[in-house]
Design a protein around this motif. Structure first.
Motif, PDB file in Angstrom:
ATOM      1  N   THR A  89     -19.811 -60.800   3.157  1.00 27.14           N
ATOM      2  CA  THR A  89     -18.326 -60.680   3.782  1.00 27.14           C
ATOM      3  C   THR A  89     -18.671 -59.561   5.048  1.00 27.14           C
ATOM      4  OG1 THR A  89     -18.266 -58.292   2.476  1.00 27.14           O
ATOM      5  CG2 THR A  89     -17.536 -60.337   1.382  1.00 27.14           C
ATOM      6  N   PHE A  90     -17.783 -59.508   5.647  1.00 32.68           N
ATOM      7  CA  PHE A  90     -17.625 -58.801   6.899  1.00 32.68           C
ATOM      8  C   PHE A  90     -18.085 -57.156   6.570  1.00 32.68           C
ATOM      9  CE2 PHE A  90     -14.951 -61.961   8.456  1.00 32.68           C
ATOM     10  CZ  PHE A  90     -15.462 -62.154   9.863  1.00 32.68           C
ATOM     11  N   VAL A  91     -17.825 -56.635   5.351  1.00 36.76           N
ATOM     12  CA  VAL A  91     -18.223 -55.432   4.884  1.00 36.76           C
ATOM     13  C   VAL A  91     -20.073 -55.567   4.680  1.00 36.76           C
ATOM     14  CG1 VAL A  91     -17.967 -53.658   3.279  1.00 36.76           C
ATOM     15  CG2 VAL A  91     -16.032 -54.661   4.370  1.00 36.76           C
ATOM     16  N   SER A  92     -20.206 -56.473   3.927  1.00 37.81           N
ATOM     17  CA  SER A  92     -21.689 -56.503   3.559  1.00 37.81           C
ATOM     18  C   SER A  92     -22.543 -56.684   4.552  1.00 37.81           C
ATOM     19  CB  SER A  92     -21.852 -57.714   2.483  1.00 37.81           C
ATOM     20  OG  SER A  92     -21.723 -58.800   2.982  1.00 37.81           O
ATOM     21  N   ILE A  93     -21.957 -57.300   5.600  1.00 36.21           N
ATOM     22  CA  ILE A  93     -22.793 -57.712   6.906  1.00 36.21           C
ATOM     23  C   ILE A  93     -22.868 -56.540   7.903  1.00 36.21           C
ATOM     24  CG2 ILE A  93     -23.064 -58.914   9.022  1.00 36.21           C
ATOM     25  CD1 ILE A  93     -22.103 -61.600   7.375  1.00 36.21           C
ATOM     26  N   LEU A  94     -21.716 -55.987   8.071  1.00 32.71           N
ATOM     27  CA  LEU A  94     -21.468 -54.936   9.090  1.00 32.71           C
ATOM     28  C   LEU A  94     -21.485 -53.545   8.597  1.00 32.71           C
ATOM     29  CD1 LEU A  94     -18.878 -56.676  11.367  1.00 32.71           C
ATOM     30  CD2 LEU A  94     -21.127 -56.448  11.652  1.00 32.71           C
ATOM     31  N   GLY A  95     -20.987 -53.254   7.166  1.00 33.62           N
ATOM     32  CA  GLY A  95     -20.891 -51.914   6.777  1.00 33.62           C
ATOM     33  C   GLY A  95     -19.310 -51.709   7.170  1.00 33.62           C
ATOM     34  N   VAL A  96     -18.772 -50.770   6.298  1.00 34.41           N
ATOM     35  CA  VAL A  96     -17.034 -50.646   6.517  1.00 34.41           C
ATOM     36  C   VAL A  96     -16.698 -50.301   7.775  1.00 34.41           C
ATOM     37  CG1 VAL A  96     -15.420 -48.962   5.600  1.00 34.41           C
ATOM     38  CG2 VAL A  96     -17.147 -49.671   3.963  1.00 34.41           C
ATOM     39  N   ASP A  97     -17.425 -49.225   8.684  1.00 35.57           N
ATOM     40  CA  ASP A  97     -16.993 -48.608   9.768  1.00 35.57           C
ATOM     41  C   ASP A  97     -17.046 -49.978  10.781  1.00 35.57           C
ATOM     42  OD1 ASP A  97     -16.774 -46.130   8.885  1.00 35.57           O
ATOM     43  OD2 ASP A  97     -18.635 -45.263   9.492  1.00 35.57           O
ATOM     44  N   ASP A  98     -18.250 -50.532  10.947  1.00 36.64           N
ATOM     45  CA  ASP A  98     -18.298 -51.906  11.947  1.00 36.64           C
ATOM     46  C   ASP A  98     -17.373 -52.842  11.570  1.00 36.64           C
ATOM     47  OD1 ASP A  98     -19.995 -50.452  13.538  1.00 36.64           O
ATOM     48  OD2 ASP A  98     -21.763 -51.345  13.092  1.00 36.64           O
ATOM     49  N   ALA A  99     -17.036 -52.838  10.294  1.00 31.77           N
ATOM     50  CA  ALA A  99     -16.072 -54.198   9.843  1.00 31.77           C
ATOM     51  C   ALA A  99     -14.823 -53.812  10.215  1.00 31.77           C
ATOM     52  CB  ALA A  99     -16.121 -54.018   8.214  1.00 31.77           C
ATOM     53  N   LYS A 100     -14.377 -52.374  10.399  1.00 29.22           N
ATOM     54  CA  LYS A 100     -13.244 -51.841  11.007  1.00 29.22           C
ATOM     55  C   LYS A 100     -13.082 -52.309  12.606  1.00 29.22           C
ATOM     56  CE  LYS A 100     -12.331 -48.526   7.510  1.00 29.22           C
ATOM     57  NZ  LYS A 100     -12.039 -47.129   6.829  1.00 29.22           N
ATOM     58  N   LYS A 101     -14.270 -51.893  13.057  1.00 33.10           N
ATOM     59  CA  LYS A 101     -14.057 -52.133  14.634  1.00 33.10           C
ATOM     60  C   LYS A 101     -13.937 -53.790  14.771  1.00 33.10           C
ATOM     61  CE  LYS A 101     -17.522 -48.432  15.684  1.00 33.10           C
ATOM     62  NZ  LYS A 101     -18.814 -48.136  16.205  1.00 33.10           N
ATOM     63  N   GLU A 102     -14.692 -54.568  14.069  1.00 38.09           N
ATOM     64  CA  GLU A 102     -14.393 -55.896  14.261  1.00 38.09           C
ATOM     65  C   GLU A 102     -13.020 -56.327  14.125  1.00 38.09           C
ATOM     66  OE1 GLU A 102     -16.047 -59.650  15.345  1.00 38.09           O
ATOM     67  OE2 GLU A 102     -16.964 -57.409  15.490  1.00 38.09           O
ATOM     68  N   MET A 103     -12.381 -55.802  13.094  1.00 37.14           N
ATOM     69  CA  MET A 103     -11.002 -56.202  12.756  1.00 37.14           C
ATOM     70  C   MET A 103     -10.228 -55.871  13.766  1.00 37.14           C
ATOM     71  SD  MET A 103      -8.565 -54.803   9.691  1.00 37.14           S
ATOM     72  CE  MET A 103      -8.156 -52.942  10.651  1.00 37.14           C
TER      73      MET A 103
END
Length: 790
Positions: free
Chosen positions: A743-757
């Protein structure tokens, strides 16, 4: 207990009162002698040459270029630029901000250079955005603000702040204005940022600048919280008298000891509210305290105490009490108006600056009297005691009362000549502001009410008043960018809030209508459990986002009749429900809950679930064949597109299954996400466009929007699987981790997943500028996607 005190509250307030009283007595003498009238009459005669225009050949020929309403933000900026007025407009506006918010002397060469630089930069920004902007309402869009944060490397700070503002707004109690609270918070944050930027020099590295701006934003938010949760809360009469005493004691103890007391058993009906406020303010206070320099720490606590106590002194006044002295009316005004700005500098731990402190101290009452004049009738309704409300009530009974309007002009005279040493630019800016304030009041109150007010407050000096009223009628070029920005901001926030609420209300109505037509009736030929199973899945508490978006696209963007869209809406929900049935199977996600109920294979069995998914897919195509009121070729293109989308979604699910246990790259995940989720959104947006025979260019812009909206949606889903609430989601959280899914969280981590969103959110928003239709609902839809909790 005294050994725990870090400031002596009585001493520091007494010293502040003595200084304020000295200033007041100086002003009082000038008011009594009416020296302001002669001095300002000379100033105005020099000033008016730049502001009163006489007809000329040029004006006769230029009347066709009528001045637009200043509330039309971008049109007004264009007009100012076209008429050559923009430079002076920005110069006086930025000069005023440097004087008011940054405490600068305008005759300083360094300040003049800084103002010139800011004006040039702002003009370039305004003229380029008004030229290129396709949507005038995007000045305060989340995507625009995120892009600004991105330039400074402050994406995480921005996301943190937006979340904080959202939570604060949700916790503003009935009886307080959530929009006003949000606006005030943003204004204070901006003020702290400005102070921090002015403290930096050109040698500051980009990394240090990023760190200091991050801290300034968090400090600004932390200080800004005191306005809704201390000043406004205590002013709003939401708390009982006993609760107000408890709360005020908590604040007073905090400011005198430097420690936030624990919240013990709360006596009153607002325990839940106070619990949240106490927690948030304690976090904010601890952050400010942790970022204080040792040598400025006491100054911060003393200024904060003076500000709070002067507010309390005014809060305790009763308009029914006709015995307040002039000192009692004006000294708290001087204290609170000065300390509120002095705190900002101490919050960021800036070094002491005697010039700044003096100018800010003398300046504060000018701004406060201008605000009190503008708000006097609202204050009167609320029973608030200000110099204006008190004079309104008691002027005919108390001949000793100072006329606050005369005090206002006295302060202006004193500022121009005693504080700013008769500086020409200071005179220009302050008189511009004063005349503009009267013009705005007259426009808002109406001419009749304005004359009534002037008859009362300006009658003591008819000759001077006649000159002032002439300026109010005739003077031009006295408006300011910060007022334009404020009005535009209020309008934008209000329109966005109303638009978002309307979108959600309409979506709920459409969802109800869709739910009524989804049920598949049994026929004589088909009485088996497949239809029962299909209806079981369709009856779940689904969001119906895809058919809702299709309805908005069809009706709002393309003007289609909602009744003819019904088969299309049903087909989209049938397709989506079928995909969910397949997703939940033991061979795939192995989910036990869907839409708050057991999944289909749990209620029936795997075989029935598989067959039901196939049945709904075919049923969706059949519904599309009934779109008889549209061009047959368009319907055929729609069916072909629909079949391709279904096939591609199967590819996306296959990618997902094959990725289990694998470490996907972001590019691979984006591709999989597009096939799994983005295509569903694309279909809901494009199908009405296909039926309307839309151009290829428009189709491509809509595809771009759908692709990035779909990715943003999926990232939010991934975040909710980690941070969400099972009760709200209607499905078990943590399934992605359990299934070892990429998932975006497993690949990027929570903080970077939020940035990607947010990155995908911005791209989607920006793509709408290439769609020549009313697509505001897509903006509201996208806002819903990233702010949802289910």
């Amino acid at each position: 207990m005294n050994e725990n005190l870090i400031i002596n509250a009585d001493d520091c307030y007494q010293q502040a009162e003595e200084k304020a009283n000295h200033y007041f007595q100086s002003l009082y003498t000038q008011v009594q002698q009416k020296t302001y009238a002669k001095i300002l009459t000379e100033d105005i005669h020099q000033w008016k040459g730049n502001h009163i225009r006489h007809s000329s050949l040029f004006t006769l020929f230029s009347r066709g270029n009528k001045q637009p309403n200043s509330k039309e933000y971008h049109h007004y900026i264009k007009w100012l630029n076209y008429t050559g007025k923009l430079d002076n407009y920005l110069n006086r506006s930025i000069s005023y901000i440097f004087m008011r918010d940054l405490g600068k002397a305008l005759n300083s060469p360094d300040t003049e250079n800084r103002i010139r630089s800011v004006v040039e930069s702002l003009k370039n920004h305004l003229t380029s955005t008004t030229k290129d902007r396709k949507n005038d309402g995007e000045m305060f869009s989340m995507s625009g603000l995120y892009r600004l944060a991105q330039k400074e490397g402050l994406e995480s700070t921005f996301i943190w702040l937006i979340n904080k503002l959202k939570i604060v707004s949700a916790n503003i109690p009935t009886g307080m204005d959530a929009e006003h609270a949000q606006r005030k918070l943003i204004k204070i944050i901006a003020g702290v940022i400005m102070q921090e930027i002015e403290e930096m020099n050109d040698e500051v590295s980009s990394e240090e600048r990023k760190q200091r701006l991050d801290k300034a934003i968090r400090l600004g938010y932390s200080y800004g919280l005191t306005y809704p949760f201390i000043d406004d809360l205590l002013d709003a009469k939401i708390l009982s008298d006993e609760e107000e005493k408890q709360y005020a004691n908590l604040i007073r103890t905090t400011l005198t000891t430097g420690v936030v007391p624990e919240l013990e058993d709360w006596i009153g009906n607002n325990a839940e509210l106070i619990g949240y406020v106490h927690s948030e303010l304690r976090e904010a206070f601890d952050y400010i305290k942790a970022n204080q320099r040792q040598e400025t720490r006491n100054n911060f606590f003393e200024q904060s105490y003076v500000f709070f106590n002067s507010q309390e002194v005014d809060r305790e006044k009763d308009l029914a009490n006709g015995k307040y002295t002039n000192e009692e009316l004006y000294i708290p005004v001087i204290l609170k108006s000065a300390s509120s700005r002095l705190i900002v500098r101490s919050v960021i731990g800036a070094p002491e600056d005697e010039g700044f402190d003096n100018r800010t101290f003398f300046y504060g009452i000018y701004n406060q009297l201008a605000d009190d004049f503008a708000d006097m009738f609202d204050d009167m309704k609320e029973g608030a005691v200000t110099p204006y409300t008190y004079y309104l009530k008691y002027h005919d009974k108390r001949s000793d009362l100072i006329n606050p309007f005369e005090m206002y002009w006295t302060v202006i005279s004193n500022l121009i000549h005693q504080v700013y040493n008769s500086d020409k630019m200071t005179r220009e800016v302050i008189l511009d502001r004063a005349i503009n304030g009267l013009k705005r009041f007259k426009e808002r109150a109406g001419t009749e009410k304005y004359i009534e007010v002037m008859d009362l407050f300006a009658s003591g000096n008819p000759k001077f008043n006649k000159l002032i009223q002439e300026m109010v009628r005739k003077a031009d070029d006295v408006d300011f960018f910060d007022k334009l920005l404020r009005d535009h901001m209020i309008t934008s926030l209000k329109n966005d809030k109303q638009g978002q609420e309307d979108f959600i209300d309409n979506a709920k109505t459409i969802r109800t209508q869709i739910n009524k037509v989804l049920n598949i009736p049994k026929t004589n030929e088909m009485t088996d459990s497949i239809i029962d199973a299909a209806n079981y899945s369709l009856q779940g508490d689904g969001k119906r986002l895809r058919p809702i978006v299709t309805w908005f696209m069809g009706v709002n963007a393309y003007g289609l009749n909602s009744s003819v869209l019904e088969p299309l809406l049903k087909s989209l929900e049938y397709m989506h429900t079928a995909s969910l049935i397949f997703d939940d199977l033991p061979s795939q996600d192995n989910a036990s809950l869907r839409r708050g109920r057991p999944t289909l294979h749990e209620v029936y069995n795997v075989s029935i679930a598989e067959l039901t998914g196939l049945f709904l897919t075919q049923k969706a195509i059949w519904e599309q064949t009934t779109l008889e009121q549209f061009d047959s070729k368009a319907v055929l293109r729609l069916i072909q597109y629909s079949a391709q989308v279904t096939a591609d979604m199967c590819r996306g699910q296959a990618m997902d299954l094959n990725s289990t246990g694998e470490h996907l790259t972001l590019e691979q995940l984006n591709k999989m996400c597009f096939y799994k989720t983005g295509l569903g959104f694309e279909a809901s947006i494009l199908m009405p466009a296909i039926l309307s025979n839309t151009s290829k260019l428009e189709i491509e812009a809509l595809k771009k929007f759908a692709r990035h909206a779909g990715i943003a949606f999926q990232i939010k889903d991934d975040l909710l699987d980690v941070e969400g609430d099972t009760a709200l989601l209607g499905k078990t959280i943590g399934k992605d981790i359990e299934n070892n899914s990429s998932t975006f969280v497993s690949i990027l981590g929570v903080d970077d997943a939020k940035k990607e969103m947010w990155e995908n959110y911005c791209i989607a928003m920006e793509s709408l500028q290439d769609v020549p239709r009313d697509t505001k609902f897509l903006k509201y839809f996208l806002n819903y996607i990233i702010n949802r909790d289910r």
